[in-house]
Design a protein around this motif. Structure first.
Motif, mmCIF file in Angstrom:
data_model
loop_
_atom_site.group_PDB
_atom_site.id
_atom_site.type_symbol
_atom_site.label_atom_id
_atom_site.label_comp_id
_atom_site.label_asym_id
_atom_site.label_seq_id
_atom_site.Cartn_x
_atom_site.Cartn_y
_atom_site.Cartn_z
ATOM 1 N N LYS A 1 4.392 3.764 7.042
ATOM 2 C CA LYS A 1 4.145 3.420 5.647
ATOM 3 C C LYS A 1 3.549 2.031 5.522
ATOM 4 O O LYS A 1 2.751 1.761 4.634
ATOM 5 C CB LYS A 1 5.454 3.506 4.858
ATOM 6 C CG LYS A 1 5.974 4.924 4.674
ATOM 7 C CD LYS A 1 7.233 4.931 3.831
ATOM 8 C CE LYS A 1 7.726 6.367 3.608
ATOM 9 N NZ LYS A 1 8.950 6.413 2.775
ATOM 10 N N ALA A 2 3.941 1.137 6.406
ATOM 11 C CA ALA A 2 3.434 -0.225 6.336
ATOM 12 C C ALA A 2 1.972 -0.308 6.765
ATOM 13 O O ALA A 2 1.197 -1.084 6.216
ATOM 14 C CB ALA A 2 4.291 -1.140 7.215
ATOM 15 N N TYR A 3 1.605 0.495 7.770
ATOM 16 C CA TYR A 3 0.250 0.404 8.294
ATOM 17 C C TYR A 3 -0.746 1.284 7.556
ATOM 18 O O TYR A 3 -1.953 1.113 7.715
ATOM 19 C CB TYR A 3 0.249 0.784 9.783
ATOM 20 C CG TYR A 3 0.798 -0.302 10.676
ATOM 21 C CD1 TYR A 3 0.129 -1.521 10.795
ATOM 22 C CD2 TYR A 3 1.975 -0.118 11.374
ATOM 23 C CE1 TYR A 3 0.623 -2.526 11.605
ATOM 24 C CE2 TYR A 3 2.486 -1.114 12.185
ATOM 25 C CZ TYR A 3 1.799 -2.322 12.304
ATOM 26 O OH TYR A 3 2.307 -3.309 13.092
ATOM 27 N N THR A 4 -0.269 2.222 6.749
ATOM 28 C CA THR A 4 -1.199 3.111 6.039
ATOM 29 C C THR A 4 -2.132 2.353 5.101
ATOM 30 O O THR A 4 -3.348 2.559 5.139
ATOM 31 C CB THR A 4 -0.406 4.176 5.262
ATOM 32 O OG1 THR A 4 0.305 4.999 6.190
ATOM 33 C CG2 THR A 4 -1.358 5.053 4.454
ATOM 34 N N PRO A 5 -1.626 1.434 4.225
ATOM 35 C CA PRO A 5 -2.561 0.685 3.373
ATOM 36 C C PRO A 5 -3.534 -0.169 4.175
ATOM 37 O O PRO A 5 -4.705 -0.303 3.812
ATOM 38 C CB PRO A 5 -1.634 -0.180 2.509
ATOM 39 C CG PRO A 5 -0.301 0.492 2.570
ATOM 40 C CD PRO A 5 -0.231 1.100 3.929
ATOM 41 N N ILE A 6 -3.047 -0.762 5.282
ATOM 42 C CA ILE A 6 -3.931 -1.586 6.111
ATOM 43 C C ILE A 6 -5.037 -0.737 6.709
ATOM 44 O O ILE A 6 -6.210 -1.130 6.738
ATOM 45 C CB ILE A 6 -3.114 -2.288 7.214
ATOM 46 C CG1 ILE A 6 -2.053 -3.205 6.579
ATOM 47 C CG2 ILE A 6 -4.026 -3.077 8.138
ATOM 48 C CD1 ILE A 6 -1.152 -3.861 7.591
ATOM 49 N N THR B 1 -5.730 9.837 1.093
ATOM 50 C CA THR B 1 -6.724 10.449 1.974
ATOM 51 C C THR B 1 -7.841 11.090 1.169
ATOM 52 O O THR B 1 -9.033 10.945 1.494
ATOM 53 C CB THR B 1 -6.053 11.508 2.870
ATOM 54 O OG1 THR B 1 -5.005 10.897 3.620
ATOM 55 C CG2 THR B 1 -7.064 12.130 3.814
ATOM 56 N N ARG B 2 -7.473 11.797 0.093
ATOM 57 C CA ARG B 2 -8.501 12.420 -0.745
ATOM 58 C C ARG B 2 -9.391 11.368 -1.407
ATOM 59 O O ARG B 2 -10.606 11.549 -1.529
ATOM 60 C CB ARG B 2 -7.836 13.291 -1.808
ATOM 61 C CG ARG B 2 -7.379 14.652 -1.291
ATOM 62 C CD ARG B 2 -6.600 15.405 -2.345
ATOM 63 N NE ARG B 2 -5.189 15.044 -2.332
ATOM 64 C CZ ARG B 2 -4.391 15.068 -3.374
ATOM 65 N NH1 ARG B 2 -4.879 15.397 -4.560
ATOM 66 N NH2 ARG B 2 -3.128 14.755 -3.275
ATOM 67 N N LEU B 3 -8.787 10.262 -1.831
ATOM 68 C CA LEU B 3 -9.561 9.193 -2.456
ATOM 69 C C LEU B 3 -10.528 8.574 -1.453
ATOM 70 O O LEU B 3 -11.701 8.326 -1.769
ATOM 71 C CB LEU B 3 -8.609 8.132 -3.006
ATOM 72 C CG LEU B 3 -9.268 6.935 -3.701
ATOM 73 C CD1 LEU B 3 -10.056 7.398 -4.927
ATOM 74 C CD2 LEU B 3 -8.207 5.906 -4.106
ATOM 75 N N LEU B 4 -10.070 8.334 -0.232
ATOM 76 C CA LEU B 4 -10.939 7.747 0.791
ATOM 77 C C LEU B 4 -12.081 8.691 1.155
ATOM 78 O O LEU B 4 -13.217 8.254 1.377
ATOM 79 C CB LEU B 4 -10.125 7.392 2.034
ATOM 80 C CG LEU B 4 -9.120 6.239 1.874
ATOM 81 C CD1 LEU B 4 -8.308 6.065 3.145
ATOM 82 C CD2 LEU B 4 -9.843 4.942 1.529
ATOM 83 N N LEU B 5 -11.799 9.981 1.212
ATOM 84 C CA LEU B 5 -12.861 10.940 1.516
ATOM 85 C C LEU B 5 -13.896 10.990 0.397
ATOM 86 O O LEU B 5 -15.095 11.157 0.650
ATOM 87 C CB LEU B 5 -12.258 12.325 1.752
ATOM 88 C CG LEU B 5 -11.521 12.502 3.079
ATOM 89 C CD1 LEU B 5 -10.810 13.857 3.121
ATOM 90 C CD2 LEU B 5 -12.493 12.395 4.256
ATOM 91 N N THR B 6 -13.438 10.842 -0.841
ATOM 92 C CA THR B 6 -14.386 10.810 -1.960
ATOM 93 C C THR B 6 -15.237 9.543 -1.895
ATOM 94 O O THR B 6 -16.442 9.572 -2.186
ATOM 95 C CB THR B 6 -13.635 10.870 -3.296
ATOM 96 O OG1 THR B 6 -12.767 12.005 -3.299
ATOM 97 C CG2 THR B 6 -14.615 10.993 -4.460
ATOM 98 N N MET B 7 -14.636 8.431 -1.505
ATOM 99 C CA MET B 7 -15.415 7.205 -1.315
ATOM 100 C C MET B 7 -16.416 7.363 -0.175
ATOM 101 O O MET B 7 -17.536 6.837 -0.238
ATOM 102 C CB MET B 7 -14.474 6.036 -1.042
ATOM 103 C CG MET B 7 -13.633 5.621 -2.236
ATOM 104 S SD MET B 7 -12.579 4.202 -1.856
ATOM 105 C CE MET B 7 -11.829 3.915 -3.468
ATOM 106 N N LEU B 8 -16.014 8.085 0.870
ATOM 107 C CA LEU B 8 -16.951 8.374 1.952
ATOM 108 C C LEU B 8 -18.122 9.205 1.438
ATOM 109 O O LEU B 8 -19.284 8.987 1.828
ATOM 110 C CB LEU B 8 -16.226 9.109 3.087
ATOM 111 C CG LEU B 8 -17.081 9.520 4.288
ATOM 112 C CD1 LEU B 8 -17.671 8.292 4.975
ATOM 113 C CD2 LEU B 8 -16.250 10.337 5.277
#
Length: 562
Positions: free
Chosen positions: A42-47, A307-314
């Motif tokens: 959980k700590a490393y996911t935002p990073i 993950t869905r948000l990051l894929l949309t940004m991709l």
């Protein structure tokens, strides 16, 4: 913090007895219950997410490469020099073609003129960037459909006369007159509608019809063979705070939307191999990460929101690379200066596209709500794209309208299939990309035109984040039943005893969407009237947000005339 909380409570939020949290003493940790690997994850996911975002921005900036600006300098009679400069193009071949077209036109209309410079500039100096803006310049200038021509001479009166003669000749030939702007005067972008051929309209309508038929057919297959895929495609009923349907329902409606778009894209490339068809294919290709992330969540129920948000940004990064879809301006002093720095502009575009896609997913809560909202927005965008003569944006908007109408045939009002995350993120990405492309390709279109069209889901998202964080004391990503469309549903079901009946539940579900469509229409009408006037569009956006808050308050108090 307490002041803001009290202020919002006085607007009526306290009438629902929201679970407002009070500060508590930190609980003592039980070392036996600590799961170190889980906490580390959980700590490393935002990073990791931030690192991924920065890496994609950097890679996109590198892959996006150069922008090529057609630049032609012509030496005319009596020591007058004309400089033609057009907006940037992504491909050097397209730039060279534009340069050749300008040079040939000059030779045909002015045999005595000499083309001194014909090049594709890879980078513009600030002085040349100013030529393409609305800012006043020191010499006379005329607007081109996608650029500008300036008139330079030691004799300023002669240069101005040449500018006005160009305006007279272009108007006399039956075309759009190249309006002459005197030195040191503001040069607004032309808002006169460009000619849109009837053949282009017919082609767009045929694509709409084809996309709709394919979407309806795929929807029929999904519903007809529901038993074969029910174990992985069904959305269970009454299993969460945002479930308002009576029976398990397939949530893979995004498949029929994407199928319609893909078939239309293939037909366009087969029968009309022109630039707009190629660009439509690029738009489809760019949308795949957003769609795949959502549809995987629909099937596996195991893809998180981040993950869905990051894929949309991709996907937005692919749009930057393939189509040059970078937000060029917001007509906000200071902020527009930041947007001139490419890495910031790319990062902001990715963030904005992801935010719009997420906001469409948020309002996708009842039968027909998100799809009907998008049909209205896309129709407005198609109309303006026709006015400015953009065949690509026009066709892309109509194709998605057709796909959504085919989906609505199965979704509204009976709710036999849902859009799902795949369809919602695909739709949100499509809306955001068309918005960016319309503004970046046509400076005369205000960036607040698509903003006003999409202000309902955007403001819904921002207000929900504020409400959850500062009023309820919860995580902004925590789902609840306090969105505007859910409050409307509570008003509709208040004092009713037949809510548990499946038929009544479906009927009440479908009654929510028209209220959302009405809010969208209230934004679409002023947007169409003032699509080039930023100040009026901003004013209309502010009025909508204020009206939203007032209506929300009245709904919570039970006084709204629903």
């Amino acid at each position: 913090m307490e002041v803001w909380r009290y202020t919002l409570m006085t607007w009526g939020l306290s009438s629902l007895r929201l679970p407002i949290r009070t500060p508590r003493q930190p609980a003592k940790l039980n070392s036996a219950k600590l799961n170190t690997p889980t906490l580390a994850k959980k700590a490393y996911t935002p990073i990791a997410a931030v690192g991924f975002f920065i890496a994609v921005v950097g890679a996109t900036h590198f892959l996006h490469g150069r922008i090529y600006y057609p630049h032609v300098v012509v030496e005319a009679q009596e020591n007058v020099r004309l400089e033609f400069l057009q907006q940037g193009l992504l491909k050097n071949e397209a730039c060279q073609s534009a340069v050749a077209t300008i040079a040939d036109a000059i030779r045909a209309s002015c045999p005595a003129c000499r083309v001194a410079v014909r090049q594709c500039a890879g980078k513009l100096e600030p002085a040349y960037e100013k030529l393409l803006s609305e800012d006043p310049i020191e010499m006379p200038s005329s607007r081109l459909p996608r650029g500008v021509v300036t008139y330079i001479s030691d004799n300023k009166a002669l240069a101005l006369a040449a500018c006005r003669e160009t305006e007279r000749l272009t108007g006399a030939n039956g075309g759009v007159p190249a309006t002459c702007f005197a030195p040191d005067t503001k040069r607004p972008f032309p808002v006169k509608p460009q000619r849109f051929e009837s053949g282009q309209v017919f082609s767009g309508l045929m694509i709409l019809l084809l996309t709709g038929l394919i979407s309806v057919f795929v929807g029929h297959l999904i519903v007809r063979y529901e038993a074969l895929h029910a174990r992985w495609s069904h959305d269970p009923a009454h299993t969460g705070p945002q479930k308002f349907h009576a029976a398990p329902t397939p949530r893979i409606g995004g498949l029929e939307v994407m199928a319609g778009l893909f078939v239309s894209g293939a037909v366009l490339l087969a029968i009309e191999p022109i630039a707009s068809s190629e660009q439509f294919g690029y738009l489809l290709l760019a949308s795949l990460p957003a769609f795949l992330g959502g549809i995987t969540e629909d099937v596996t129920k195991n893809v998180g929101p981040l993950t869905r948000l990051l894929l949309t940004m991709l996907a937005a990064a692919f749009g930057v690379w393939l189509l040059g879809a970078i937000i060029p301006r917001l007509d906000i002093p200071g902020f527009d200066t930041l947007l001139k720095w490419a890495p910031f502009a790319i990062a902001f575009t990715m963030f904005a596209v992801g935010g719009v896609a997420n906001s469409i997913n948020i309002i996708d809560g009842y039968n027909g709500l998100a799809a009907g909202h998008a049909v209205i927005v896309l129709a407005a965008m198609a109309w303006v794209s026709a006015l400015v003569g953009d065949d690509f944006v026009f066709t892309s908007a109509l194709a998605m309208i057709g796909a959504l109408l085919g989906f609505l045939a199965w979704n509204y009002p009976k709710g036999k299939i849902f859009l799902g995350d795949g369809g919602a993120y695909l739709l949100g990405f499509w809306l955001a990309e068309i918005s960016v492309l319309l503004v970046v390709r046509h400076p005369e279109v205000s960036p607040w035109f698509p903003m006003l069209l999409l202000v309902y889901p955007i403001f819904e998202t921002l207000f929900s984040m504020y409400r959850r964080k500062f009023v309820q004391g919860q995580s902004p990503g925590q789902p609840d039943r306090m969105h505007m469309h859910q409050v409307i549903y509570m008003q509709l079901t208040r004092a009713r005893t037949d809510v548990s009946d499946p038929a009544s539940l479906t009927r009440l579900n479908s009654m929510v969407a028209p209220f959302g469509w009405l809010m969208t229409l209230c934004c679409a009408v002023p947007a169409l009237l003032f699509w080039g006037e930023t100040r009026w569009l901003v004013a209309a956006s502010v009025v909508f947000c204020a009206a939203y808050l007032l209506l929300y308050r009245q709904m919570l108090k039970g006084k709204a005339p629903v």
